[in-house]
Design a protein around this motif. Structure first.
Motif, short mmCIF file in Angstrom:
data_model
loop_
_atom_site.label_atom_id
_atom_site.label_comp_id
_atom_site.label_asym_id
_atom_site.label_seq_id
_atom_site.Cartn_x
_atom_site.Cartn_y
_atom_site.Cartn_z
N ARG A 216 65.49 36.11 31.30
CA ARG A 216 66.60 35.58 30.52
C ARG A 216 67.60 34.94 31.50
O ARG A 216 68.78 35.04 31.48
CB ARG A 216 67.27 36.31 29.47
CG ARG A 216 66.40 36.63 28.33
CD ARG A 216 66.11 35.13 27.55
NE ARG A 216 65.63 35.38 26.26
CZ ARG A 216 64.00 35.58 26.08
NH1 ARG A 216 63.35 35.30 27.17
NH2 ARG A 216 63.71 35.78 24.66
N ARG A 217 67.26 34.66 32.66
CA ARG A 217 68.03 34.20 33.69
C ARG A 217 67.29 33.23 34.66
O ARG A 217 65.90 33.52 34.75
CB ARG A 217 68.77 34.94 34.37
CG ARG A 217 68.15 36.19 35.31
CD ARG A 217 68.88 37.05 36.29
NE ARG A 217 68.01 38.03 37.06
CZ ARG A 217 67.55 37.81 38.39
NH1 ARG A 217 67.92 36.51 38.94
NH2 ARG A 217 67.04 38.47 39.12
N VAL A 218 68.03 32.63 35.84
CA VAL A 218 67.30 31.78 36.63
C VAL A 218 67.16 32.47 37.97
O VAL A 218 67.96 33.13 38.21
CB VAL A 218 67.99 30.27 36.87
CG1 VAL A 218 67.36 29.51 37.89
CG2 VAL A 218 68.23 29.84 35.66
N VAL A 219 65.66 32.45 38.46
CA VAL A 219 65.64 33.23 39.87
C VAL A 219 66.33 32.38 40.79
O VAL A 219 66.31 30.96 41.01
CB VAL A 219 64.20 32.98 40.17
CG1 VAL A 219 63.80 33.69 41.36
CG2 VAL A 219 63.15 33.75 39.00
N GLY A 220 67.13 33.00 41.67
CA GLY A 220 67.97 32.65 42.84
C GLY A 220 67.22 33.14 44.11
O GLY A 220 66.25 33.97 44.29
N PRO A 221 67.91 32.43 45.28
CA PRO A 221 67.46 32.96 46.47
C PRO A 221 67.53 34.37 46.91
O PRO A 221 66.55 34.76 47.58
CB PRO A 221 68.12 31.97 47.33
CG PRO A 221 68.54 30.84 46.51
CD PRO A 221 68.85 31.31 45.13
#
Length: 253
Positions: A216-221
């Protein structure tokens, strides 16, 4: 009466204090975030980037031991870079090399072949030219993707590389042992490159992923950087491909 046998742990402490890490593609996105994490964990950096200005900005914040500005697709330049390293290093991470998406009807086969050949040649060149520079037990760590595992229009080149890189990495792990070789396979990661590729569709893609991914979230660096550092310091890992996509492969596009 004898006690239980001692549990054998990794040969190296689970931190990067005093370790030297080369990040090729370290001036933006996943590479830059990994470089920040390395410094936060006590490591030393050597940064490589294609854009001299972005590299200068990254260096001003991270204070690396050295920097080098060149295109990692230039295998002769890679050879000279590793030859010129003043001493051994512990880990090399390579994030250089962007994706190639294009429908067959629009494709120039020569351009597509050049892209595939350059990506594979870069991976082989890093293995070949770094082999006398990386300490035993250290890591070569490459970054690929997961999107090409699912066929789709415009995915021919990406799918071919997605299949090829894990096999190449597994073979390099045998040829370069005791240096370890691993691959991170990322799904969508919210980086400046993603913003460039998606342009005005970026926010709608973020919203779609927030709604559909199991996490339920976007994968980030920073997520990928945390995995990268774990692979570096866990010396039981070699020849593997490690997915990080927030469960993207588990749900329909």
């Amino acid at each position: 009466m004898t006690g239980a046998p001692a549990v054998q742990g990794p040969h190296r402490p689970y931190d990067l204090a005093g370790r030297t890490v080369v990040v090729i593609g370290g001036s933006a996105g996943i590479g830059l975030e990994t470089a920040r994490r390395v410094r936060a964990d006590g490591g030393r950096l050597i940064l490589v980037g294609r854009d001299p200005e972005r590299l200068r900005q990254a260096a001003s914040a991270l204070e690396p031991l050295a920097t080098a500005a060149f295109d990692a697709g230039d295998t002769e330049r890679l050879r000279r870079f590793f030859e010129d390293l003043p001493g051994p290093v512990d880990h090399v991470m390579v994030t250089a090399g962007g994706p190639f998406y294009m429908p067959l009807a629009d494709m120039d086969p020569t351009v597509a072949g050049d892209h595939m050949g350059e990506r594979l040649a870069m991976t082989l060149a890093v293995g070949l030219y770094s082999r006398d520079k990386v300490r035993a037990g250290g890591t070569l760590l490459f970054v690929g993707g997961t999107g090409g595992r699912r066929p789709g229009i415009g995915m021919s080149v990406a799918s071919a590389l997605t299949a090829a890189l894990p096999a190449l990495v597994a073979n390099l792990a045998l040829e370069l042992a005791p240096v370890r070789v691993n691959l991170i396979a990322a799904g969508f990661v919210d980086t400046p490159l993603s913003a460039t590729l998606l342009d005005d569709q970026l926010e709608s893609r973020r919203e779609e992923l927030r709604a559909t991914l199991p996490i339920r979230r976007v994968v980030g660096p920073a997520d990928v950087a945390a995995l990268a550092v774990h692979i570096m310091v866990n010396d039981a890992l070699t020849g593997g491909t490690y997915d990080i996509d927030g469960g993207q492969q588990l749900v329909a596009r």
